[in-house]
Design an enzyme around this catalytic site. Structure first.
Site, PDB file in Angstrom:
ATOM      1  N   TRP A  87      39.553 -45.754  34.302  1.00  0.00           N
ATOM      2  CA  TRP A  87      39.766 -45.590  35.928  1.00  0.00           C
ATOM      3  C   TRP A  87      39.035 -44.264  36.092  1.00  0.00           C
ATOM      4  O   TRP A  87      39.436 -43.136  35.345  1.00  0.00           O
ATOM      5  CB  TRP A  87      40.972 -45.804  36.131  1.00  0.00           C
ATOM      6  CG  TRP A  87      41.486 -47.244  36.206  1.00  0.00           C
ATOM      7  CD1 TRP A  87      42.331 -47.507  35.225  1.00  0.00           C
ATOM      8  CD2 TRP A  87      41.427 -48.210  36.877  1.00  0.00           C
ATOM      9  NE1 TRP A  87      42.822 -48.756  35.194  1.00  0.00           N
ATOM     10  CE2 TRP A  87      42.078 -49.180  36.476  1.00  0.00           C
ATOM     11  CE3 TRP A  87      40.909 -48.446  38.202  1.00  0.00           C
ATOM     12  CZ2 TRP A  87      42.381 -50.392  36.973  1.00  0.00           C
ATOM     13  CZ3 TRP A  87      40.885 -49.694  38.841  1.00  0.00           C
ATOM     14  CH2 TRP A  87      41.671 -50.659  38.140  1.00  0.00           C
ATOM     15  N   TYR A 134      45.472 -64.005  34.487  1.00  0.00           N
ATOM     16  CA  TYR A 134      44.488 -63.540  33.700  1.00  0.00           C
ATOM     17  C   TYR A 134      44.128 -64.441  32.507  1.00  0.00           C
ATOM     18  O   TYR A 134      43.077 -64.475  31.850  1.00  0.00           O
ATOM     19  CB  TYR A 134      45.087 -62.160  32.895  1.00  0.00           C
ATOM     20  CG  TYR A 134      44.998 -61.146  34.204  1.00  0.00           C
ATOM     21  CD1 TYR A 134      44.115 -60.277  34.120  1.00  0.00           C
ATOM     22  CD2 TYR A 134      46.003 -60.955  35.090  1.00  0.00           C
ATOM     23  CE1 TYR A 134      43.946 -59.291  35.042  1.00  0.00           C
ATOM     24  CE2 TYR A 134      45.918 -59.995  35.997  1.00  0.00           C
ATOM     25  CZ  TYR A 134      44.744 -59.010  36.150  1.00  0.00           C
ATOM     26  OH  TYR A 134      44.636 -58.072  37.171  1.00  0.00           O
ATOM     27  N   CYS A 143      44.614 -52.774  41.246  1.00  0.00           N
ATOM     28  CA  CYS A 143      45.301 -53.313  40.243  1.00  0.00           C
ATOM     29  C   CYS A 143      46.759 -53.836  40.777  1.00  0.00           C
ATOM     30  O   CYS A 143      47.635 -52.919  41.196  1.00  0.00           O
ATOM     31  CB  CYS A 143      45.510 -52.182  39.229  1.00  0.00           C
ATOM     32  SG  CYS A 143      46.545 -52.518  37.984  1.00  0.00           S
ATOM     33  N   THR A 172      45.772 -47.233  31.211  1.00  0.00           N
ATOM     34  CA  THR A 172      45.877 -48.111  32.448  1.00  0.00           C
ATOM     35  C   THR A 172      46.869 -47.345  33.591  1.00  0.00           C
ATOM     36  O   THR A 172      47.336 -46.467  33.231  1.00  0.00           O
ATOM     37  CB  THR A 172      46.836 -49.286  31.956  1.00  0.00           C
ATOM     38  OG1 THR A 172      47.973 -48.658  31.412  1.00  0.00           O
ATOM     39  CG2 THR A 172      46.219 -50.152  30.686  1.00  0.00           C
TER      40      THR A 172
END
Length: 330
Positions: A74, A172, A41, A108
């Protein structure tokens, strides 16, 4: 996703801060918190870099989620038993639910988790790096650099905001656009900004002033992923990073600076994007290339002057448990 097919990032984060005065109820305290990242990430990459530059490895432990995740968040699938060895959880989701059962927003990385309670404190990635640089000053290593000098904050903020909108998030916006028009707009803004950066970095070693600042920390994670992922996977393919002389040399300069390249695992980066993004790459095939050994070639940026750490010094090598594969092996 907006109605016109434009990708819109959800920027609603847990904004609780860990501060020296503990005003949010979470005071700075060695050993109390664990920084959870994923090598894949780019947003988490920032926090890993600043933690290294500040020398906080023995003050804030670090958990590393694997490159793969599903709609539940995750996971720690690379750790023995599939659990984080300190927090004892299989998925980062568990730390968010410990803070707020059924937490409805994005789960996140990076995330700072209170070890004793297992509760996430914050996942506000922009504030995390600023606070690691300032609120933790009493526990930083001797020679830690000043990444956000007060005299240059306005310029750093201006450059970082432009980079975020058009480059960090811009890739993105290209990759997740659901209409040709939205993709075209994002693509144009991305390359206009990269051309601006190319020109800016032709005559200066760093983005702001003559030392590494928060602005460089924020640009680097996107550049280091560009040829491996964004050029093809996200259709940002006007040129490769290696075809942009100033940006390519600048990126190599940072990569070879302690605290930057030693946080990068190209295999995990590629595994995440190409396997997790099913709508973009439904086969899940991970490309073999590109060759990453070029990241270690001479960059020549020293000729522009500058002092990477200002009045400070480079960090030492990363702890053995946090070392990543060298691109030289490829």
């Amino acid at each position: 996703m907006a109605g016109d097919g434009e990708f819109k990032r959800d920027k609603r984060y847990i904004t609780t801060r860990i501060t020296a005065d503990g005003r949010d109820g979470f005071p700075v305290e060695p050993g109390r918190y664990r920084l959870v990242i994923a090598r894949a990430c780019p947003w988490a990459n920032r926090a890993a870099i600043v933690r290294r530059l500040m020398g906080l490895e023995d003050v804030i432990s670090m958990g590393v989620a694997g490159p793969l995740h599903d709609e539940r968040s995750w996971s720690f699938h690379l750790d023995p038993g599939g659990k984080d060895p300190v927090l004892g959880i299989e998925r980062l989701q568990e730390a968010f639910f410990a803070r707020e059962p059924g937490y409805p927003l994005g789960i996140t990385v990076p995330a700072l988790v209170e070890v004793s309670t297992g509760r996430v404190v914050t996942n506000d990635f922009e504030q995390i790096t600023l606070d690691l640089g300032h609120e933790w000053a009493a526990h930083q290593r001797d020679g830690a650099p000043e990444l956000y000098p007060r005299a240059r904050r306005d310029e750093i903020d201006d450059v970082a905001d432009k980079v975020f909108e058009d480059v960090n998030d811009g890739v993105y916006k290209c990759g997740f656009a659901s209409s040709q028009e939205a993709y075209g707009r994002a693509y144009q803004r991305l390359w206009d900004r990269l051309d601006w950066l190319e020109e800016r970095l032709t005559s200066r070693r760093y983005l702001v002033g003559d030392t590494i600042t928060e602005a460089d920390v924020r640009l680097f994670p996107t550049l280091v992923r560009f040829d491996a992922v964004y050029h093809g996977h996200f259709k940002c393919n006007r040129q490769k990073l290696t075809e942009l002389p100033a940006l390519w040399a600048y990126a190599r300069d940072l990569f070879q600076t302690p605290g930057f390249g030693d946080t990068i695992d190209f295999d995990q980066i590629k595994a995440h994007y190409y396997v997790v993004h099913h709508t973009i790459n439904p086969t899940g095939i991970v490309p073999e290339g590109p060759d990453t050994s070029g990241w270690l070639t001479p960059h020549g940026r020293d000729a522009l002057g500058g002092r990477p750490f200002g009045e400070g010094t480079p960090p030492g090598p990363p702890p053995r448990s946090e070392r990543v594969p060298s691109p030289a092996r490829e």
